[in-house]
Design a protein around this motif. Structure first.
Motif, PDB file in Angstrom:
ATOM      1  N   TRP A  35      18.107  -4.035 -10.416  1.00 12.05           N
ATOM      2  CA  TRP A  35      18.183  -2.965  -9.430  1.00 12.05           C
ATOM      3  C   TRP A  35      17.115  -3.116  -8.340  1.00 12.05           C
ATOM      4  CZ3 TRP A  35      22.239  -0.225  -8.709  1.00 12.05           C
ATOM      5  CH2 TRP A  35      23.121   0.034  -9.761  1.00 12.05           C
ATOM      6  N   LEU A  36      15.984  -3.748  -8.654  1.00  4.89           N
ATOM      7  CA  LEU A  36      14.955  -3.992  -7.651  1.00  4.89           C
ATOM      8  C   LEU A  36      15.467  -4.939  -6.564  1.00  4.89           C
ATOM      9  CD1 LEU A  36      12.052  -3.588  -6.673  1.00  4.89           C
ATOM     10  CD2 LEU A  36      11.379  -5.513  -8.129  1.00  4.89           C
ATOM     11  N   SER A  37      16.198  -5.961  -6.980  1.00  3.00           N
ATOM     12  CA  SER A  37      16.775  -6.890  -6.001  1.00  3.00           C
ATOM     13  C   SER A  37      17.736  -6.170  -5.074  1.00  3.00           C
ATOM     14  CB  SER A  37      17.494  -8.030  -6.727  1.00  3.00           C
ATOM     15  OG  SER A  37      16.621  -8.731  -7.568  1.00  3.00           O
ATOM     16  N   VAL A  38      18.583  -5.304  -5.675  1.00  2.43           N
ATOM     17  CA  VAL A  38      19.515  -4.545  -4.848  1.00  2.43           C
ATOM     18  C   VAL A  38      18.759  -3.620  -3.893  1.00  2.43           C
ATOM     19  CG1 VAL A  38      21.387  -2.857  -4.878  1.00  2.43           C
ATOM     20  CG2 VAL A  38      21.312  -4.662  -6.603  1.00  2.43           C
ATOM     21  N   GLY A  39      17.715  -2.976  -4.389  1.00  3.40           N
ATOM     22  CA  GLY A  39      16.941  -2.079  -3.544  1.00  3.40           C
ATOM     23  C   GLY A  39      16.257  -2.799  -2.393  1.00  3.40           C
ATOM     24  N   VAL A  40      15.713  -3.985  -2.654  1.00  3.33           N
ATOM     25  CA  VAL A  40      15.060  -4.760  -1.593  1.00  3.33           C
ATOM     26  C   VAL A  40      16.065  -5.137  -0.512  1.00  3.33           C
ATOM     27  CG1 VAL A  40      13.956  -6.964  -1.064  1.00  3.33           C
ATOM     28  CG2 VAL A  40      13.182  -5.618  -3.010  1.00  3.33           C
ATOM     29  N   LEU A  41      17.261  -5.565  -0.932  1.00  2.00           N
ATOM     30  CA  LEU A  41      18.274  -5.955   0.037  1.00  2.00           C
ATOM     31  C   LEU A  41      18.710  -4.782   0.900  1.00  2.00           C
ATOM     32  CD1 LEU A  41      20.517  -8.339  -2.111  1.00  2.00           C
ATOM     33  CD2 LEU A  41      19.006  -8.985  -0.233  1.00  2.00           C
ATOM     34  N   VAL A  42      18.961  -3.648   0.271  1.00  2.00           N
ATOM     35  CA  VAL A  42      19.443  -2.489   1.014  1.00  2.00           C
ATOM     36  C   VAL A  42      18.358  -1.933   1.943  1.00  2.00           C
ATOM     37  CG1 VAL A  42      20.301  -0.130   0.800  1.00  2.00           C
ATOM     38  CG2 VAL A  42      21.132  -1.901  -0.747  1.00  2.00           C
ATOM     39  N   SER A  43      17.123  -1.801   1.440  1.00  5.94           N
ATOM     40  CA  SER A  43      16.050  -1.247   2.268  1.00  5.94           C
ATOM     41  C   SER A  43      15.701  -2.175   3.429  1.00  5.94           C
ATOM     42  CB  SER A  43      14.812  -0.985   1.411  1.00  5.94           C
ATOM     43  OG  SER A  43      14.342  -2.196   0.808  1.00  5.94           O
ATOM     44  N   SER A  44      15.691  -3.474   3.185  1.00  2.00           N
ATOM     45  CA  SER A  44      15.391  -4.415   4.266  1.00  2.00           C
ATOM     46  C   SER A  44      16.467  -4.377   5.340  1.00  2.00           C
ATOM     47  CB  SER A  44      15.252  -5.833   3.714  1.00  2.00           C
ATOM     48  OG  SER A  44      14.145  -5.927   2.832  1.00  2.00           O
ATOM     49  N   LEU A  45      17.733  -4.223   4.915  1.00  2.00           N
ATOM     50  CA  LEU A  45      18.815  -4.103   5.888  1.00  2.00           C
ATOM     51  C   LEU A  45      18.635  -2.864   6.744  1.00  2.00           C
ATOM     52  CD1 LEU A  45      21.500  -5.043   7.069  1.00  2.00           C
ATOM     53  CD2 LEU A  45      22.665  -3.817   5.218  1.00  2.00           C
ATOM     54  N   GLY A  46      18.254  -1.759   6.127  1.00  2.00           N
ATOM     55  CA  GLY A  46      18.032  -0.537   6.897  1.00  2.00           C
ATOM     56  C   GLY A  46      16.892  -0.676   7.880  1.00  2.00           C
ATOM     57  N   VAL A  47      15.785  -1.302   7.438  1.00  2.00           N
ATOM     58  CA  VAL A  47      14.645  -1.506   8.335  1.00  2.00           C
ATOM     59  C   VAL A  47      15.028  -2.414   9.503  1.00  2.00           C
ATOM     60  CG1 VAL A  47      12.339  -2.512   8.504  1.00  2.00           C
ATOM     61  CG2 VAL A  47      12.931  -1.080   6.540  1.00  2.00           C
ATOM     62  N   ALA A  48      15.806  -3.463   9.225  1.00  2.00           N
ATOM     63  CA  ALA A  48      16.217  -4.388  10.292  1.00  2.00           C
ATOM     64  C   ALA A  48      17.085  -3.683  11.324  1.00  2.00           C
ATOM     65  CB  ALA A  48      16.958  -5.578   9.690  1.00  2.00           C
ATOM     66  N   LEU A  49      18.008  -2.817  10.833  1.00  2.00           N
ATOM     67  CA  LEU A  49      18.874  -2.104  11.766  1.00  2.00           C
ATOM     68  C   LEU A  49      18.088  -1.133  12.634  1.00  2.00           C
ATOM     69  CD1 LEU A  49      21.964  -1.400   9.481  1.00  2.00           C
ATOM     70  CD2 LEU A  49      21.733  -3.145  11.250  1.00  2.00           C
ATOM     71  N   LEU A  50      16.975  -0.626  12.123  1.00  2.00           N
ATOM     72  CA  LEU A  50      16.156   0.315  12.876  1.00  2.00           C
ATOM     73  C   LEU A  50      15.091  -0.369  13.730  1.00  2.00           C
ATOM     74  CD1 LEU A  50      15.582   3.041  10.136  1.00  2.00           C
ATOM     75  CD2 LEU A  50      17.155   3.155  12.085  1.00  2.00           C
ATOM     76  N   THR A  51      15.010  -1.710  13.643  1.00  2.00           N
ATOM     77  CA  THR A  51      13.937  -2.424  14.335  1.00  2.00           C
ATOM     78  C   THR A  51      13.986  -2.215  15.841  1.00  2.00           C
ATOM     79  OG1 THR A  51      13.853  -4.113  12.632  1.00  2.00           O
ATOM     80  CG2 THR A  51      12.935  -4.689  14.767  1.00  2.00           C
ATOM     81  N   LEU A  52      15.168  -2.353  16.437  1.00  2.00           N
ATOM     82  CA  LEU A  52      15.294  -2.239  17.882  1.00  2.00           C
ATOM     83  C   LEU A  52      15.670  -0.839  18.335  1.00  2.00           C
ATOM     84  CD1 LEU A  52      17.130  -5.607  18.660  1.00  2.00           C
ATOM     85  CD2 LEU A  52      14.692  -5.134  18.585  1.00  2.00           C
ATOM     86  N   LEU A  53      15.749   0.109  17.382  1.00  2.00           N
ATOM     87  CA  LEU A  53      16.076   1.482  17.738  1.00  2.00           C
ATOM     88  C   LEU A  53      14.890   2.111  18.475  1.00  2.00           C
ATOM     89  CD1 LEU A  53      18.237   3.705  17.460  1.00  2.00           C
ATOM     90  CD2 LEU A  53      17.028   4.482  15.408  1.00  2.00           C
ATOM     91  N   GLY A  54      15.162   2.670  19.633  1.00  2.00           N
ATOM     92  CA  GLY A  54      14.107   3.288  20.431  1.00  2.00           C
ATOM     93  C   GLY A  54      13.324   2.316  21.292  1.00  2.00           C
ATOM     94  N   LEU A  55      13.717   1.050  21.303  1.00  2.00           N
ATOM     95  CA  LEU A  55      13.018   0.054  22.123  1.00  2.00           C
ATOM     96  C   LEU A  55      13.703  -0.039  23.481  1.00  2.00           C
ATOM     97  CD1 LEU A  55      10.834  -2.169  22.294  1.00  2.00           C
ATOM     98  CD2 LEU A  55      12.579  -3.782  21.502  1.00  2.00           C
ATOM     99  N   GLU A  56      12.955   0.225  24.534  1.00  2.00           N
ATOM    100  CA  GLU A  56      13.470   0.136  25.891  1.00  2.00           C
ATOM    101  C   GLU A  56      12.803  -1.054  26.584  1.00  2.00           C
ATOM    102  OE1 GLU A  56      12.629   3.815  27.728  1.00  2.00           O
ATOM    103  OE2 GLU A  56      13.851   5.003  26.324  1.00  2.00           O
ATOM    104  N   CYS A  57      13.591  -1.742  27.382  1.00  2.00           N
ATOM    105  CA  CYS A  57      13.079  -2.953  28.031  1.00  2.00           C
ATOM    106  C   CYS A  57      13.569  -3.022  29.466  1.00  2.00           C
ATOM    107  CB  CYS A  57      13.529  -4.198  27.252  1.00  2.00           C
ATOM    108  SG  CYS A  57      13.023  -5.762  28.009  1.00  2.00           S
ATOM    109  N   GLU A  58      12.627  -3.222  30.386  1.00  2.00           N
ATOM    110  CA  GLU A  58      12.929  -3.501  31.785  1.00  2.00           C
ATOM    111  C   GLU A  58      12.294  -4.838  32.148  1.00  2.00           C
ATOM    112  OE1 GLU A  58      11.519  -0.340  34.180  1.00  2.00           O
ATOM    113  OE2 GLU A  58      12.749   1.205  33.184  1.00  2.00           O
ATOM    114  N   TRP A  59      12.964  -5.611  32.969  1.00  2.00           N
ATOM    115  CA  TRP A  59      12.443  -6.930  33.305  1.00  2.00           C
ATOM    116  C   TRP A  59      12.883  -7.317  34.711  1.00  2.00           C
ATOM    117  CZ3 TRP A  59      15.627 -11.050  34.549  1.00  2.00           C
ATOM    118  CH2 TRP A  59      16.992 -10.859  34.294  1.00  2.00           C
ATOM    119  N   HIS A  60      12.146  -8.247  35.284  1.00  2.00           N
ATOM    120  CA  HIS A  60      12.514  -8.851  36.557  1.00  2.00           C
ATOM    121  C   HIS A  60      11.808 -10.192  36.683  1.00  2.00           C
ATOM    122  CE1 HIS A  60       8.668  -6.935  37.621  1.00  2.00           C
ATOM    123  NE2 HIS A  60       8.569  -7.892  38.538  1.00  2.00           N
ATOM    124  N   ILE A  61      12.251 -10.982  37.627  1.00  2.00           N
ATOM    125  CA  ILE A  61      11.638 -12.292  37.875  1.00  2.00           C
ATOM    126  C   ILE A  61      10.421 -12.091  38.773  1.00  2.00           C
ATOM    127  CG2 ILE A  61      11.971 -14.593  38.867  1.00  2.00           C
ATOM    128  CD1 ILE A  61      14.925 -14.343  38.226  1.00  2.00           C
TER     129      ILE A  61
END
Length: 483
Positions: A35-61
């Motif tokens: 169950w620890l393996s399953v928990g690590v997989l599920v929690s890491s997936l959730g963290v990865a999906l939230l990684t770019l949440l709320g990140l705003e980016c503006e760029w120019h040359i």
């Protein structure tokens, strides 16, 4: 994207489950591990999906037009620059953000990738950074894609967000022009008085009175305006509109040659254009390759015109298919009024002599700046693939990679011809006997082929061509040497 680490954790958890399925009498620790393996997989997936949440980016040359820096190749601040502004409005700290930029080099049909790592961006914070696209070879580049990669702290999953390029009106081609060797003016200095003197000398003398200004070291005392001097209590000199009767044309020969020799000839051409511009001498440029280009002479070449010259040389290829004299003949109409022609070539064939004679027959004083391709870089004997790699070794301060497509489709545009004439000294002697001024560089093999060596060779060659004391075409010149 699921990484190999996630697969490994998943396989481990599945193995524990199979053991429990067929061995019901095992201790409870195996249930915990499963169950620890399953928990690590599920929690890491959730963290990865939230990684770019709320990140705003503006760029120019931020900087699109730069010059090569062969003397400081390890300088991470060189190259075209992208400016990013990040804002993290989420509750998670953003860590290990990877920014990937893909550039297309149309002439070489090549995709070049640059990657930059931002270690941490705390919650409710912002960051402005400039990311230089370092170690780009000379050429024109177009931005193909920009991608932000994120993931969980264990590196089990990677998520990415592509920044849209569609609809952007501020996108422009990235230009890396050939490096130019700086050649100090005679009598100039590094202080402001020397710079002012150089600017003053660039105005020249003529019959049209322009105005007065304060005296700076280097001005001709015969131009002192005594009434203004007496009124102000300081030396004041007269300025005149510059009248330059002699027009100059620099011809770059795009004949096939080893890669390093081609690059050195382009740097020599750029150095000559800059040196003439700094001396107030207008010059045009004729690029002879598969796509010939003519730029007429213009005043003020230390500004916008020099930028156009750099852009034209950035697009150059050693892909001329016709003989040099035939290629020059098509553009003879542009020689009207051109009293001096400087031909920069890496060739040592008979067509160079024929082209020089053709140019002289139309009233031009011809100087030939010949690059000795047999002694440049030591890459003449390398096969095509190795020659391309040898010119641009991977020395990125940040990670990067290069994807080469259709290498064998167009070998002529890659300037990797291995069989080149070697008797450049004899060819230079033939040209001198025919009455032409010749600067051969290098005249002997350098002990070490480095960026500093190239700049020394370029300065010597430019000085040989630009600063002679009114030599006539009947006076032969010496070969350029480092000694």
């Amino acid at each position: 994207m699921i990484t190999s680490r996630a697969y490994l954790v998943g396989v481990m958890g599945f193995c524990f489950y199979l053991i429990l399925l067929f061995n019901t009498n095992l201790p409870s620790q195996f249930y915990v591990l499963s169950w620890l393996s399953v928990g690590v997989l599920v929690s890491s997936l959730g963290v990865a999906l939230l990684t770019l949440l709320g990140l705003e980016c503006e760029w120019h040359i931020a900087k699109s037009h730069v010059a090569e820096d062969v003397e400081k190749a390890d300088d991470v601040g060189g190259g075209p620059t992208l400016q990013f502004k990040f804002a993290n409005s989420g509750s998670f700290n953003k860590t290990d953000l990877l920014i990937e930029a893909q550039l297309l080099a149309p002439r070489r049909d090549e995709i070049i990738t640059r990657q930059f790592l931002i270690e941490a961006l705390p919650s409710l914070s912002s960051l402005i950074c400039e990311l230089p696209l370092t170690d780009l070879p000379r050429g024109r580049y177009r931005l193909q894609s920009l991608t932000i990669h994120g993931g969980d702290v264990l590196g089990l999953y990677r998520v990415r967000r592509k920044l849209s390029l569609a609809g952007r009106t501020d996108l422009q081609d990235l230009i890396v022009e050939p490096a130019a060797a700086a050649l100090p003016l005679e009598g100039g200095s590094g202080n402001t008085h020397g710079a002012a003197a150089r600017a003053a000398r660039g105005q020249g003398h003529g019959d049209d009175f322009r105005g007065t200004r304060l005296y700076v070291p280097g001005d001709d005392l015969r131009t002192v305006h005594w009434k203004s001097t007496a009124r102000l209590g300081q030396l004041v000199v007269r300025e005149f509109h510059h009248r330059e009767q002699v027009q100059r044309l620099i011809i770059w020969d795009g004949g096939e040659s080893p890669l390093e020799a081609t690059e050195l000839s382009l740097r020599l051409t750029m150095s000559l254009c800059r040196a003439l511009a700094e001396r107030g001498r207008a010059c045009g440029l004729l690029r002879l390759d598969a796509h010939p280009l003519y730029l007429p002479a213009a005043r003020g070449q230390n500004g916008g015109s020099l930028s156009l010259v750099g852009e034209a040389l950035a697009d150059a290829d050693a892909s001329r298919e016709s003989e040099l004299d035939a290629a020059c003949g098509v553009f003879l109409r542009h020689l009207n009024g051109a009293g001096e022609v400087i031909l920069v070539t890496t060739q040592a064939g008979d067509d160079v002599l024929r082209a020089a004679i053709l140019l002289r027959s139309h009233g031009a004083q011809v100087t030939i700046a010949m690059v000795n391709a047999a002694l440049v870089g030591g890459e003449a004997s390398l096969p095509a693939e190795r020659a391309v790699e040898a010119f641009s070794p991977i020395k990125y301060a940040f990670s990067g990679r290069r994807e080469r497509r259709h290498l064998a489709r167009d070998r002529t545009t890659r300037r990797t011809k291995s069989a080149v004439p070697t008797d450049y000294a004899a060819q230079a002697q033939v040209l001198r006997h025919a009455g032409f001024t010749v600067a051969l560089t290098p005249s002997e093999a350098p002990g070490e082929w480095s960026g500093a060596t190239q700049m020394a060779l370029l300065r010597a060659a430019v000085r040989e061509v630009v600063e002679p004391q009114r030599r006539t075409s009947s006076q032969p010149t010496k070969s350029v040497s480092l000694r």
